[in-house]
Design a protein around this motif. Structure first.
Motif, PDB file in Angstrom:
ATOM      1  N   MET A  81       0.860  -1.130  -0.025  1.00 31.58           N
ATOM      2  CA  MET A  81      -0.039   0.041  -0.024  1.00 31.58           C
ATOM      3  C   MET A  81       0.693   1.412  -0.156  1.00 31.58           C
ATOM      4  O   MET A  81       1.902   1.322   0.857  1.00 31.58           O
ATOM      5  CB  MET A  81      -0.846  -0.144   1.159  1.00 31.58           C
ATOM      6  N   ILE A  82       0.571   2.140  -0.827  1.00 37.17           N
ATOM      7  CA  ILE A  82       1.276   3.381  -1.039  1.00 37.17           C
ATOM      8  C   ILE A  82       0.582   4.562  -0.045  1.00 37.17           C
ATOM      9  O   ILE A  82      -0.465   4.704  -0.059  1.00 37.17           O
ATOM     10  CB  ILE A  82       1.308   3.958  -2.569  1.00 37.17           C
ATOM     11  N   THR A  83       1.467   4.696   0.970  1.00 39.79           N
ATOM     12  CA  THR A  83       0.826   5.866   1.878  1.00 39.79           C
ATOM     13  C   THR A  83       1.980   7.199   1.656  1.00 39.79           C
ATOM     14  O   THR A  83       3.103   7.087   2.012  1.00 39.79           O
ATOM     15  CB  THR A  83       0.945   5.628   3.241  1.00 39.79           C
ATOM     16  N   GLU A  84       1.424   8.103   1.100  1.00 38.69           N
ATOM     17  CA  GLU A  84       2.356   9.359   0.909  1.00 38.69           C
ATOM     18  C   GLU A  84       2.006  10.580   1.698  1.00 38.69           C
ATOM     19  O   GLU A  84       2.768  11.597   1.529  1.00 38.69           O
ATOM     20  CB  GLU A  84       2.313   9.983  -0.696  1.00 38.69           C
ATOM     21  N   ASN A  85       0.871  10.440   2.576  1.00 43.81           N
ATOM     22  CA  ASN A  85       0.743  11.590   3.220  1.00 43.81           C
ATOM     23  C   ASN A  85       0.057  11.215   4.624  1.00 43.81           C
ATOM     24  O   ASN A  85      -0.403   9.979   4.712  1.00 43.81           O
ATOM     25  CB  ASN A  85      -0.068  12.800   2.481  1.00 43.81           C
ATOM     26  N   GLU A  86      -0.512  12.148   5.443  1.00 44.61           N
ATOM     27  CA  GLU A  86      -1.145  11.866   6.755  1.00 44.61           C
ATOM     28  C   GLU A  86      -2.266  11.297   6.584  1.00 44.61           C
ATOM     29  O   GLU A  86      -2.967  10.367   7.204  1.00 44.61           O
ATOM     30  CB  GLU A  86      -1.105  13.173   7.477  1.00 44.61           C
ATOM     31  N   ARG A  87      -2.967  11.780   5.405  1.00 44.72           N
ATOM     32  CA  ARG A  87      -4.482  11.301   4.852  1.00 44.72           C
ATOM     33  C   ARG A  87      -4.416   9.959   4.613  1.00 44.72           C
ATOM     34  O   ARG A  87      -5.309   8.992   5.094  1.00 44.72           O
ATOM     35  CB  ARG A  87      -5.101  12.062   4.065  1.00 44.72           C
ATOM     36  N   ASP A  88      -3.341   9.383   4.079  1.00 36.69           N
ATOM     37  CA  ASP A  88      -3.191   8.077   3.530  1.00 36.69           C
ATOM     38  C   ASP A  88      -2.857   7.252   4.533  1.00 36.69           C
ATOM     39  O   ASP A  88      -3.441   6.046   4.789  1.00 36.69           O
ATOM     40  CB  ASP A  88      -1.996   8.052   2.544  1.00 36.69           C
ATOM     41  N   ARG A  89      -2.128   7.584   5.626  1.00 41.42           N
ATOM     42  CA  ARG A  89      -1.872   6.942   6.786  1.00 41.42           C
ATOM     43  C   ARG A  89      -2.943   6.713   7.675  1.00 41.42           C
ATOM     44  O   ARG A  89      -3.459   5.678   8.174  1.00 41.42           O
ATOM     45  CB  ARG A  89      -0.581   7.575   7.611  1.00 41.42           C
ATOM     46  N   ARG A  90      -4.156   7.742   7.701  1.00 39.96           N
ATOM     47  CA  ARG A  90      -5.107   7.616   8.535  1.00 39.96           C
ATOM     48  C   ARG A  90      -6.103   6.816   7.779  1.00 39.96           C
ATOM     49  O   ARG A  90      -6.715   5.809   8.597  1.00 39.96           O
ATOM     50  CB  ARG A  90      -5.859   9.103   8.750  1.00 39.96           C
ATOM     51  N   THR A  91      -6.185   6.807   6.577  1.00 41.07           N
ATOM     52  CA  THR A  91      -7.022   6.020   5.714  1.00 41.07           C
ATOM     53  C   THR A  91      -6.528   4.556   5.830  1.00 41.07           C
ATOM     54  O   THR A  91      -7.486   3.548   5.972  1.00 41.07           O
ATOM     55  CB  THR A  91      -7.238   6.480   4.326  1.00 41.07           C
ATOM     56  N   ALA A  92      -5.388   4.197   5.846  1.00 43.91           N
ATOM     57  CA  ALA A  92      -4.842   3.033   5.785  1.00 43.91           C
ATOM     58  C   ALA A  92      -5.194   2.368   7.328  1.00 43.91           C
ATOM     59  O   ALA A  92      -5.573   1.104   7.384  1.00 43.91           O
ATOM     60  CB  ALA A  92      -3.405   2.688   5.439  1.00 43.91           C
ATOM     61  N   ALA A  93      -4.984   2.998   8.191  1.00 42.00           N
ATOM     62  CA  ALA A  93      -5.136   2.445   9.725  1.00 42.00           C
ATOM     63  C   ALA A  93      -6.599   2.096   9.720  1.00 42.00           C
ATOM     64  O   ALA A  93      -7.023   1.362  10.434  1.00 42.00           O
ATOM     65  CB  ALA A  93      -4.664   3.424  10.459  1.00 42.00           C
ATOM     66  N   TRP A  94      -7.363   3.073   9.288  1.00 42.39           N
ATOM     67  CA  TRP A  94      -8.808   2.708   9.340  1.00 42.39           C
ATOM     68  C   TRP A  94      -9.432   1.548   8.744  1.00 42.39           C
ATOM     69  O   TRP A  94     -10.208   0.856   9.275  1.00 42.39           O
ATOM     70  CB  TRP A  94      -9.693   4.085   8.821  1.00 42.39           C
ATOM     71  N   LEU A  95      -8.699   1.537   7.515  1.00 47.22           N
ATOM     72  CA  LEU A  95      -9.114   0.181   6.666  1.00 47.22           C
ATOM     73  C   LEU A  95      -8.701  -1.037   7.368  1.00 47.22           C
ATOM     74  O   LEU A  95      -9.638  -2.140   7.477  1.00 47.22           O
ATOM     75  CB  LEU A  95      -8.456   0.322   5.337  1.00 47.22           C
ATOM     76  N   ILE A  96      -7.612  -1.186   7.961  1.00 47.04           N
ATOM     77  CA  ILE A  96      -7.045  -2.282   8.489  1.00 47.04           C
ATOM     78  C   ILE A  96      -7.789  -2.549   9.989  1.00 47.04           C
ATOM     79  O   ILE A  96      -8.232  -3.632  10.148  1.00 47.04           O
ATOM     80  CB  ILE A  96      -5.569  -2.239   8.863  1.00 47.04           C
TER      81      ILE A  96
END
Length: 75
Positions: free
Chosen positions: A1-16
């Motif tokens: 999974m590509i996480t380039e910014n804080e929003r991506d990191r929050r979204t990835a954590a929420w999905l998991i």
């Protein structure tokens, strides 16, 4: 999974947290075409509706990002 910014990191954590790491990893393999494995694309594969709260950056995080950009411009 590509996480380039804080929003991506929050979204990835929420999905998991919401779907589990295995389901997220499996969804990543089902991304169609030339789309990249960004959290938003994985959410689409899972049929997830992302909460509005994920779209907003906390004030402290936004200030920190702006300070870093200012340093780059000044430097």
């Amino acid at each position: 999974m590509i996480t380039e910014n804080e929003r991506d990191r929050r979204t990835a954590a929420w999905l998991i947290e919401t779907y589990g790491a295995e389901a997220v990893a499996e969804a990543e393999t089902r991304i169609a075409g030339a789309r990249k494995p960004y959290p938003s694309n994985i959410a689409k594969v899972l049929g997830a509706s992302l909460p509005e709260a994920l779209k907003r950056t906390e004030n402290a995080a936004a200030r920190q990002k702006l300070a870093g950009l200012r340093r780059m411009l000044d430097g």
